[in-house]
Write an enzyme that holds these catalytic residues in place. Structure first.
Site, PDB file in Angstrom:
ATOM      1  N   LEU A   1      26.769 -60.738 -54.263  1.00 12.93           N
ATOM      2  CA  LEU A   1      27.193 -59.344 -54.206  1.00 12.93           C
ATOM      3  C   LEU A   1      27.115 -58.901 -52.754  1.00 12.93           C
ATOM      4  O   LEU A   1      26.102 -59.117 -52.088  1.00 12.93           O
ATOM      5  CB  LEU A   1      26.295 -58.452 -55.066  1.00 12.93           C
ATOM      6  CG  LEU A   1      26.648 -58.292 -56.543  1.00 12.93           C
ATOM      7  CD1 LEU A   1      25.606 -57.422 -57.242  1.00 12.93           C
ATOM      8  CD2 LEU A   1      28.034 -57.696 -56.733  1.00 12.93           C
ATOM      9  N   ASP A   2      28.178 -58.255 -52.262  1.00  8.53           N
ATOM     10  CA  ASP A   2      28.174 -57.757 -50.895  1.00  8.53           C
ATOM     11  C   ASP A   2      27.075 -56.718 -50.709  1.00  8.53           C
ATOM     12  O   ASP A   2      26.646 -56.078 -51.683  1.00  8.53           O
ATOM     13  CB  ASP A   2      29.527 -57.139 -50.556  1.00  8.53           C
ATOM     14  CG  ASP A   2      30.648 -58.170 -50.517  1.00  8.53           C
ATOM     15  OD1 ASP A   2      30.358 -59.328 -50.188  1.00  8.53           O
ATOM     16  OD2 ASP A   2      31.797 -57.807 -50.829  1.00  8.53           O
ATOM     17  N   PRO A   3      26.619 -56.502 -49.472  1.00  8.32           N
ATOM     18  CA  PRO A   3      25.533 -55.533 -49.235  1.00  8.32           C
ATOM     19  C   PRO A   3      25.795 -54.148 -49.819  1.00  8.32           C
ATOM     20  O   PRO A   3      24.884 -53.521 -50.367  1.00  8.32           O
ATOM     21  CB  PRO A   3      25.443 -55.496 -47.705  1.00  8.32           C
ATOM     22  CG  PRO A   3      25.858 -56.864 -47.280  1.00  8.32           C
ATOM     23  CD  PRO A   3      26.957 -57.254 -48.233  1.00  8.32           C
TER      24      PRO A   3
ATOM     25  N   ALA B   1      27.526 -53.376 -52.398  1.00  7.66           N
ATOM     26  CA  ALA B   1      27.680 -53.410 -53.847  1.00  7.66           C
ATOM     27  C   ALA B   1      26.329 -53.349 -54.559  1.00  7.66           C
ATOM     28  O   ALA B   1      25.302 -53.759 -54.028  1.00  7.66           O
ATOM     29  CB  ALA B   1      28.432 -54.664 -54.267  1.00  7.66           C
TER      30      ALA B   1
ATOM     31  N   ARG C   1      37.612 -56.602 -53.363  1.00  3.60           N
ATOM     32  CA  ARG C   1      38.031 -56.074 -52.064  1.00  3.60           C
ATOM     33  C   ARG C   1      39.479 -56.444 -51.756  1.00  3.60           C
ATOM     34  O   ARG C   1      40.231 -55.650 -51.186  1.00  3.60           O
ATOM     35  CB  ARG C   1      37.134 -56.627 -50.952  1.00  3.60           C
ATOM     36  CG  ARG C   1      35.779 -55.977 -50.847  1.00  3.60           C
ATOM     37  CD  ARG C   1      35.045 -56.504 -49.636  1.00  3.60           C
ATOM     38  NE  ARG C   1      34.510 -57.852 -49.830  1.00  3.60           N
ATOM     39  CZ  ARG C   1      34.341 -58.731 -48.846  1.00  3.60           C
ATOM     40  NH1 ARG C   1      34.698 -58.431 -47.603  1.00  3.60           N
ATOM     41  NH2 ARG C   1      33.818 -59.919 -49.095  1.00  3.60           N
TER      42      ARG C   1
END
Length: 297
Positions: A37-39, A41, A177
C-alpha cells in the site's frame, strides 16, 4: 508467532514501516506483507508471520477492493496527491454522467501501464528508486482485470477543484493510480488519485483488521495478538483442509506422497496435524494420492 495478521494501515507510512512496527509488537522477525500500500493509502494490509511467510505464493492472485477519490484539473508525476504537478491546471468540463461514460472503458481485461513511481521491479530494483535517482525506467505494461469501477459522486468548490468518489475491484497487480491518470487524460484536464482506502484484499476485510494503535497496546502480550489472527483453517478458503495422523505427517515431512480423502477434485489441500497446526500444502497426483509441495514444519 505463526499466522496471518490483518492490519488497518494508517496514512503517512510505507508498508515497510508497518512491518517494522509489527516486528516490535509481536517479537517475530519473519514478516511479509501481501500487496504493497502506498504511503498515502490506508486500509487492509495482510501480513504473514513466522513460517506462514512461505505461503505468500498462494495469495499472489488475490483481488483487491478500494474506495477513494480522484481529483481532476491536473496530473502529477506519481499519479497521486503526493507527486508534483505534471500538467497545466485545466477545469473539468464534464458532468458526473460524462465521467461515468469514460469510466465504463475501464472494465474487464486490459493492458495497464504501471506508474514509474511504483514498487515494480526493473532489473531487481524498484522502479521508484530509479525514477527518484533520475535514471531511465523501462517499465512494461501489465495485463490486469478491473471487475468494477463505479464513480459515486462528483463535487468541489469550483470546476478547477472537482473530485469524484469511486469504488473499484481489481485483480492483483492493478494500480488504481494509473486508472486515475488515464481517466484524467480522457477527460482532457488531467487527474490524480487524491485518496485511497483498501477495503478488501482477497478474503480479508476491514471488519477483521486491527489498527496499529490496537496492536501497539498489545505489545508484550503475544497470546492476545494471536487471538486476533484469523483461524488457520480460514486461510486460503479455496483449499479444503484435512487432519492427518503422525504416520502420514512423517511421510509428508520427508516429501513423500500420502493417500488423503477425496475432496471432489480439489487440486490443492491444506494438511493439518491438529485443529490449528498447519503442516503442509499438498497437490493431487491421482485419485487420493497427494504430494507435498510446501512443508511448514
Amino acid at each position: 508467532m505463526n499466522g496471518l495478521l490483518v492490519l488497518d494501515k494508517p496514512a503517512g507510512m510505507t508498508s515497510h514501516d508497518v512491518v517494522e512496527i509489527v516486528r516490535r509488537a509481536t517479537g517475530e522477525r519473519s514478516i511479509g506483507h501481501l500487496g504493497t500500500l502506498d504511503p498515502m493509502a490506508t486500509g487492509v494490509l495482510p501480513l504473514l508471520l513466522g513460517k506462514y511467510t512461505r505461503l505468500a505464493q498462494f495469495f499472489a492472485t488475490a483481488e483487491k477492493s478500494y474506495e477513494g477519490s480522484i481529483r481532476f484539473g491536473f496530473a502529477t508525476d506519481t499519479y497521486d496527491a503526493e507527486g508534483t504537478p505534471a500538467t497545466e491546471a485545466k477545469p473539468l468540463a464534464l458532468s458526473l454522467d460524462g465521467l461515468r461514460n469514460l469510466a465504463a472503458r475501464f472494465h474487464g481485461e486490459m493492458q495497464q501501464m504501471p506508474p514509474v513511481f511504483s514498487a515494480k521491479k526493473i532489473g531487481g530494483i524498484p522502479a521508484h528508486k530509479l525514477a527518484r535517482a533520475g535514471k531511465p525506467v523501462d517499465i512494461k505494461p501489465a495485463r490486469i482485470t478491473i471487475h468494477r469501477f463505479e464513480l459515486l459522486s462528483l463535487g468541489g468548490p469550483s470546476q478547477m477543484e472537482m473530485e469524484a468518489r469511486f469504488e473499484m475491484q481489481v485483480s492483483a497487480g492493478g494500480y488504481v493510480r494509473s486508472v486515475a491518470q488515464e481517466l484524467g487524460q480522457l477527460a482532457g484536464c488531467g487527474a490524480h488519485l487524491a485518496a485511497l482506502r483498501r477495503t478488501q484484499a482477497g478474503a480479508f476485510t476491514l471488519a477483521q483488521a486491527i489498527t496499529l494503535d490496537e496492536l501497539k497496546a498489545l505489545t508484550g502480550a503475544p497470546g492476545e495478538i494471536e487471538r486476533r489472527l484469523p483461524h488457520p483453517r480460514t486461510l486460503l478458503p479455496e483449499m479444503p483442509s484435512v487432519t492427518v495422523d503422525e504416520q502420514a505427517a512423517g511421510r509428508l515431512r520427508n516429501g513423500m506422497q500420502v493417500n488423503l480423502p477425496d475432496f471432489s477434485g480439489a487440486a490443492l489441500v491444506k494438511v493439518f496435524t491438529s485443529p490449528v497446526d498447519l503442516l503442509a500444502i499438498a497437490k493431487r497426483i491421482a485419485g487420493t494420492l497427494m504430494q507435498p509441495i510446501l512443508v511448514l514444519g
